[in-house]
Write a protein that holds these residues in place. Structure first.
Motif, PDB file in Angstrom:
ATOM      1  N   SER A 174       0.826  -1.215   0.000  1.00  0.00           N
ATOM      2  CA  SER A 174       0.000   0.000   0.000  1.00  0.00           C
ATOM      3  C   SER A 174       0.857   1.261   0.000  1.00  0.00           C
ATOM      4  N   SER A 230       1.822  -7.278   7.322  1.00  0.00           N
ATOM      5  CA  SER A 230       0.910  -7.898   6.358  1.00  0.00           C
ATOM      6  C   SER A 230       1.604  -8.098   5.013  1.00  0.00           C
ATOM      7  N   GLY A 231       2.466  -7.141   4.647  1.00  0.00           N
ATOM      8  CA  GLY A 231       3.142  -7.207   3.353  1.00  0.00           C
ATOM      9  C   GLY A 231       3.908  -8.508   3.163  1.00  0.00           C
ATOM     10  N   GLU A 247       6.234  -2.288  -5.041  1.00  0.00           N
ATOM     11  CA  GLU A 247       6.570  -1.211  -4.095  1.00  0.00           C
ATOM     12  C   GLU A 247       6.685  -1.680  -2.654  1.00  0.00           C
ATOM     13  N   TYR A 297      -3.197   6.068  -0.673  1.00  0.00           N
ATOM     14  CA  TYR A 297      -4.580   6.532  -0.576  1.00  0.00           C
ATOM     15  C   TYR A 297      -4.827   7.499   0.583  1.00  0.00           C
TER      16      TYR A 297
HETATM   17  O1  C5P Z   1      -0.089  -0.253   6.180  1.00  0.00           O
HETATM   18  P1  C5P Z   1      -0.547  -1.589   5.693  1.00  0.00           P
HETATM   19  O2  C5P Z   1      -0.102  -2.709   6.615  1.00  0.00           O
HETATM   20  O3  C5P Z   1      -2.002  -1.665   5.405  1.00  0.00           O
HETATM   21  O4  C5P Z   1       0.202  -1.816   4.305  1.00  0.00           O
HETATM   22  C1  C5P Z   1       0.287  -3.083   3.701  1.00  0.00           C
HETATM   23  C2  C5P Z   1       1.730  -3.525   3.635  1.00  0.00           C
HETATM   24  O5  C5P Z   1       2.445  -2.784   2.646  1.00  0.00           O
HETATM   25  C3  C5P Z   1       2.507  -3.273   4.921  1.00  0.00           C
HETATM   26  O6  C5P Z   1       2.258  -4.327   5.843  1.00  0.00           O
HETATM   27  C4  C5P Z   1       3.936  -3.225   4.441  1.00  0.00           C
HETATM   28  O7  C5P Z   1       4.461  -4.524   4.300  1.00  0.00           O
HETATM   29  C5  C5P Z   1       3.789  -2.594   3.059  1.00  0.00           C
HETATM   30  N1  C5P Z   1       4.078  -1.151   3.063  1.00  0.00           N
HETATM   31  C6  C5P Z   1       5.365  -0.697   2.794  1.00  0.00           C
HETATM   32  N2  C5P Z   1       5.650   0.637   2.773  1.00  0.00           N
HETATM   33  C7  C5P Z   1       4.686   1.548   3.007  1.00  0.00           C
HETATM   34  C8  C5P Z   1       3.364   1.124   3.294  1.00  0.00           C
HETATM   35  C9  C5P Z   1       3.090  -0.233   3.314  1.00  0.00           C
HETATM   36  O8  C5P Z   1       6.262  -1.521   2.584  1.00  0.00           O
HETATM   37  N3  C5P Z   1       4.982   2.860   2.936  1.00  0.00           N
END
Ligand code: C5P
Length: 322
Positions: free
Chosen positions: A104, A239-240, A258, A272
């Motif tokens: 994200s 989560s990523g 990304e 977003y």
């Molecule tokens: O923030 P959220 O957990 O919903 O984002 C999904 C995943 O995207 C994160 O767990 C992370 O692994 C990755 N991410 C990232 N860099 C960001 C935002 C999210 O690597 N700036």
């Protein structure tokens, strides 16, 4: 790299962070909320740094994507156990040929990657990440959405009523004790994952909805720690990385977008939202820095793909000859 510019260095450590973030990370590194039992880092001194292919085999051999089924204690003796899917996620979904994992990250903004992302057979997205209004950059297909219990429980996300969550299959997770004991976890979740799950299932009974077995998150955590030279945060992976490993078990090839930042790298947290924090990309609670080191080592694509598209290419576990 000369003209190529910088891509993620797979030896990133907390000492390379700015002082504010370094303190936050070091604070989490000294906490142990989930009772992690681990005798310090193996470290580069005690074992050689594994090659990408060896690392991939280590993940394949030590991680199983398991989800909750109604036969497991303590759920089997609870009246709502019948709401859980009878079969695990990996026997209901896939296998897929080519998959996309869409982080994200703010750096997806203006990426123009939407068409490429949608061209995959399956697309995994995270938490509250929307597609409406962002199709050009992130595509519009959602095959699986991996959500954490915080998103399920928070009022702002309107998890029970928002149409954001209605496409594809849902997979939820919540940080559990390191023991991965289901009864201990059931009595002490971080957020009310089980009450929200039951409510959602009643409102949307036809949508496939799985809950990850907590063993999975700690198996992934163990692979990160075993391959790092310093102690990592004793908290579950982001989560990523969980989503990436999940897709590696269901797809022939996985493209992650990304997670390792491209030339568009930015402190914008999410594509977003107008919120800026380097911790989103570098980690604070999650051992995200180390997750990225691991993914960089396993990447089978060229560095140029990371630089221009933020794209990493990983083989599915089924493709490996270990
Ligand atoms: O923030 P959220 O957990 O919903 O984002 C999904 C995943 O995207 C994160 O767990 C992370 O692994 C990755 N991410 C990232 N860099 C960001 C935002 C999210 O690597 N700036």
């Amino acid at each position: 790299h000369g003209l190529l510019g910088e891509v993620w260095d797979d030896e990133m450590s907390s000492s390379m962070l700015g002082s504010r973030l370094r303190k936050v990370v070091q604070n989490y590194q000294s906490m142990n909320k989930y009772g992690v039992e681990f005798s310090g880092p193996g470290g580069v001194s005690s074992r050689p740094k594994l090659s990408g292919p060896k690392l991939l085999c280590q993940l394949k051999d030590n991680i199983e994507v398991a989800t909750l089924t109604p036969d497991l204690e303590p759920f089997s003796s609870l009246p709502w156990a019948a709401q859980l899917p009878t079969k695990p996620l990996t026997s209901d979904l896939g296998p897929y040929r080519s998959c996309a994992v869409v982080s994200s990250a703010g750096s997806l903004r203006y990426s123009g990657l939407g068409k490429e992302i949608d061209s995959h057979d399956a697309v995994l997205r995270f938490n509250a990440a929307p597609t409406t209004g962002y199709e050009k950059d992130v595509g519009s297909k959602t095959t699986i959405r991996l959500i954490n219990s915080q998103v399920m429980a928070s009022d702002d996300h309107r998890f029970l009523s928002s149409s954001l969550y209605s496409s594809g299959a849902l997979v939820a997770w919540d940080p559990a004790p390191f023991s991965a004991d289901l009864t201990q976890w059931y009595n002490r979740t971080d957020y009310p994952i089980f009450t929200q799950y039951q409510r959602y299932r009643r409102l949307h009974p036809m949508q496939p909805f799985y809950i990850l077995h907590p063993r999975f998150e700690w198996q992934v955590w163990q692979r990160i720690q075993d391959n790092m030279a310093e102690p990592i945060q004793k908290n579950p992976p982001s989560s990523g990385l969980l989503g990436t490993v999940l897709m590696m078990s269901m797809c022939e090839v996985v493209h992650v977008y990304e997670f390792l930042p491209s030339r568009r790298k930015t402190e914008l947290c999410h594509y977003y939202q107008r919120f800026y924090d380097a911790a989103c990309t570098l980690g604070a609670y999650h051992p995200l820095l180390y997750e990225k080191n691991l993914v960089k080592r396993m990447n089978q694509g060229p560095d140029r793909d990371i630089y221009t598209h933020g794209r990493v290419t990983l083989p599915g576990f089924g493709q490996l000859n270990c």
